[in-house]
Design a protein around this motif. Structure first.
Motif: not given
Length: 296
Positions: A205-211, A234-239, A251-255, A275-276
């Motif tokens: 596996m050459a890809v990992e998905v992490v939260l 990087v995908l910002a989903t909260h905060g 700086v990344l806002d939601e979305g 929390r973000c």
């Protein structure tokens, strides 16, 4: 002039008796005169001090007694004895260290891989940039490393962070499901940072998905550079999350989302009071094998 010992509450003092009072040879008690004593003034005539208050009593105590009584602290609870004097000090309580099974298992795997690589602790420390004392504590399960320290350990051992966390290479499958309660979780007990591995761990596996969950006013700490060609989405989903390198700050806002190559030192920060959360898609070079994929 005869003298007699009179007991007091703290020590025995000696007083001088007037001529018409003699000491009893049997028990040391004074013989009072035959004349009846009908008032306090009669005692004063015999030379016996008249005491009306505590201040009068202090006047008739030896000076060393007055000083000692004035300077001796009043102890009302065990805590009052701290710092009073060496012999009054509160006994030290023994600290009980509870072993964390996750840290213990992590340390066992680090030691196993280090020994397989024929590395001494000194060599391991130089390769990872982590102090020998810290590595020793990690291997014994006494210390839970931060995400940055764990990444440095993984790089030095030429393995992935996920492998250090306990997942071993599974046979490659065309279809693999990772249930929510099966996620591999890393928690930083000091900051509250959490890392959830969402993708399966399989050979090649050459890809990992992490939260990532990042508490308010905290940071992941500096993460070391990955092997050349490794990238992160990087995908910002909260905060709000701030992605930093030595020369940049985004700086990344939601979305919002970001792509960057991680062959430089970088880190994530939450500068807000809430929390973000953000997702990471980590892509390693195709030629970079599972044993040394450098993901984290």
């Amino acid at each position: 002039m005869p003298t007699v010992a009179r007991p007091s509450c703290r020590k025995v003092t000696r007083c001088i008796l007037p001529p018409d009072i003699s000491a009893c040879p049997a028990n040391g008690s004074p013989h009072l005169p035959k004349t009846p004593l009908s008032s306090i003034e009669d005692f004063g005539k015999l030379g016996i001090p008249t005491i009306y208050s505590l201040e009068d009593a202090r006047d008739h105590l030896p000076q060393q007694d007055v000083t000692r009584r004035a300077t001796t602290p009043k102890m009302e609870s065990p805590a009052d004895y701290n710092g009073a004097s060496p012999d009054m000090a509160k006994p030290a309580t023994r600290k009980v260290v509870r072993e964390d099974p996750v840290s213990r298992a992590f340390g066992d795997r680090v030691r196993m891989l280090r020994e397989q690589a024929n590395l001494t602790l000194e060599q391991f420390s130089k390769q990872s940039g982590v102090s020998r004392a810290m590595l020793s504590k990690v291997e014994r399960g006494e210390k839970s490393p931060t995400i940055g320290v764990a990444r440095r350990i993984a790089l030095a051992l030429e393995t992935s962070f996920s492998t250090l966390m306990g997942d071993h290479d599974a046979p490659r499958r065309a279809f693999a499901v990772v249930r929510k309660d099966q996620r591999q979780i890393f928690r930083d007990s000091k900051t509250g940072f959490e890392r959830f591995l969402l993708s399966p761990v399989m050979a090649g596996m050459a890809v990992e998905v992490v939260l990532h969950h990042l508490p308010p006013k905290t940071s992941t700490g500096k993460l070391p550079a990955y092997p050349q060609g490794t990238s992160k989405h990087v995908l910002a989903t909260h905060g709000r999350v701030t992605v930093r390198t030595k020369d940049t700050e985004t700086v990344l806002d939601e979305g919002d989302s970001l792509y960057f190559e991680v062959d430089v030192e970088h880190w994530f920060e939450n500068k807000t009071a809430r929390r973000c959360e953000y997702y990471l898609v980590i892509s390693a070079p195709p030629s970079y094998g599972r044993r040394n994929d450098g993901k984290g």
